[in-house]
Design a protein around this motif. Structure first.
Motif, PDB file in Angstrom:
ATOM      1  N   GLU A 209      -2.479  -2.698  -7.168  1.00  0.00           N
ATOM      2  CA  GLU A 209      -3.022  -2.784  -6.296  1.00  0.00           C
ATOM      3  C   GLU A 209      -4.616  -2.890  -6.405  1.00  0.00           C
ATOM      4  N   THR A 210      -5.120  -1.806  -7.052  1.00  0.00           N
ATOM      5  CA  THR A 210      -6.187  -1.898  -7.488  1.00  0.00           C
ATOM      6  C   THR A 210      -6.879  -2.906  -8.563  1.00  0.00           C
ATOM      7  N   ALA A 213      -7.307  -5.742  -6.339  1.00  0.00           N
ATOM      8  CA  ALA A 213      -8.632  -5.719  -5.315  1.00  0.00           C
ATOM      9  C   ALA A 213      -9.792  -5.736  -6.455  1.00  0.00           C
TER      10      ALA A 213
END
Ligand SMILES: [Fe+2]
Length: 336
Positions: A209-210, A213
């Motif tokens: 996810e990081t 993003a």
């Protein structure tokens, strides 16, 4: 008699962490499993095809291994199944497993994914490799050898996300670095990651996810987390890079199993393992987007899309015997 009492105890344990998949016949094989992912579907398919029932008890790999050792010859279990080769190696070292002389198993499971003495066999494979954001990184920046080590270069400073040191995936990866490079060089590599201000994240999903993003450019995770997340969001901006393709191959681990030395039904247990390694490969591997170990079986389409890769044979001995050294090394390097 004692064995009967343990069997009753096993049945009494049928709570959240246990279950039975009934086959049409009277035969029953009992499994202690550290693997939880979609296993019941595989057991249902096996019971349907063979009429053999499967009773299973879920737990942690190490916890179940200790339980088997404590139960000794009274164990009700026939099969020990884990999500990590290190625990199978340890079970072998502890004398808990019975060598299986099965042409079907040795024919189905490549030599690099099973015990040379036939005490345990890999049944599905997962790769722990580099993940990157293609909007921020050109994969040509990664070398095809020493790919994990290259993340210690200063160009990656402030751009890395990796998993915490208490996680077994991290420990097996670092154990394999020690096996490949020796303690001193492996320490330099991990110190280099730390010098790059690596962000330590305690979940593979959160690492991906990081990266998506833009919070990190590169990380290291298991491949199937990316597959799961792509299933939810095909536009995710994360791609895998297969590490060490010009070197020893990508770091992999297995889900695997062995038959217990004190199994009452070693023939049924052998049949379960043989089925899982052949006709049951897709039932076993696909639910968690893992790679079949059997080269005759196709991976499911989502991970087939990641492309083919060479893998480093599973060094179960290193994962098991160098685990403590790996933990020590990370402490010494200041990797949390
Ligand atoms: Fe996992």
């Amino acid at each position: 008699m004692r064995k009967l009492m343990v069997l009753v105890a096993f049945a009494a344990l049928v709570t959240a962490s246990c279950g039975v998949v009934a086959g049409a016949g009277e035969d029953v094989v009992r499994v202690y499993s550290g693997r939880h992912y979609d296993l019941e579907q595989a057991f249902r398919d096996f019971a349907k095809q063979t009429d053999i029932s499967v009773e299973f008890l879920y737990g942690g790999d190490a916890e179940l291994r200790e339980r088997i050792a404590a139960e000794g010859e009274d164990t009700p279990a026939d099969v020990f199944m884990t999500v990590d080769a290190g625990n199978l190696w340890l079970a072998g070292q502890q004398g808990l497993l019975k060598p299986m002389n099965s042409k079907e198993l040795t024919g189905a499971v490549p030599a690099g994914l099973r015990d040379p003495q036939g005490r345990w066999f890999g049944l599905s494979m997962r790769a722990r490799t580099l993940m990157y954001n293609p909007k921020r990184v050109d994969p040509a920046e990664f070398p095809d050898r020493d790919s994990y080590a290259a993340l210690a270069e200063p160009k990656w400073k402030g751009r890395l996300c990796m998993r915490n040191s208490t996680n077994s995936y991290t420990q097996s990866l670092v154990a394999s670095l020690i096996a490949d490079y020796g303690y001193g060089r492996a320490l330099q590599i991990v110190k280099g990651w730390v010098a790059n201000d690596v962000e330590i994240v305690n979940s593979d999903v959160r690492i991906i996810e990081t990266i998506d993003a833009g919070g990190c450019d590169v990380g290291i995770t298991n491949h199937y987390y990316l597959a799961r997340m792509l299933e939810e969001d095909p536009d995710l901006s994360v791609k895998p890079f297969w590490a060490n393709q010009a070197g020893p191959g990508v770091h992999v681990n297995i889900s695997g199993a062995g038959v217990l030395k004190h199994s009452d039904n070693p023939e049924l247990a052998r049949r379960l393992l043989e089925w899982l390694a052949t006709g049951g490969q897709n039932s076993f591997a696909d639910g968690n987007h893992e790679y079949p170990v059997n080269p005759d079986v196709e991976p499911e389409p989502l991970i087939a899309d990641f492309g083919e890769f060479d893998y480093q044979p599973v060094n179960a001995k290193a994962y098991g015997s160098l685990n403590a050294k790996a933990v020590q090394l990370m402490g010494e390097a200041g990797y949390s």
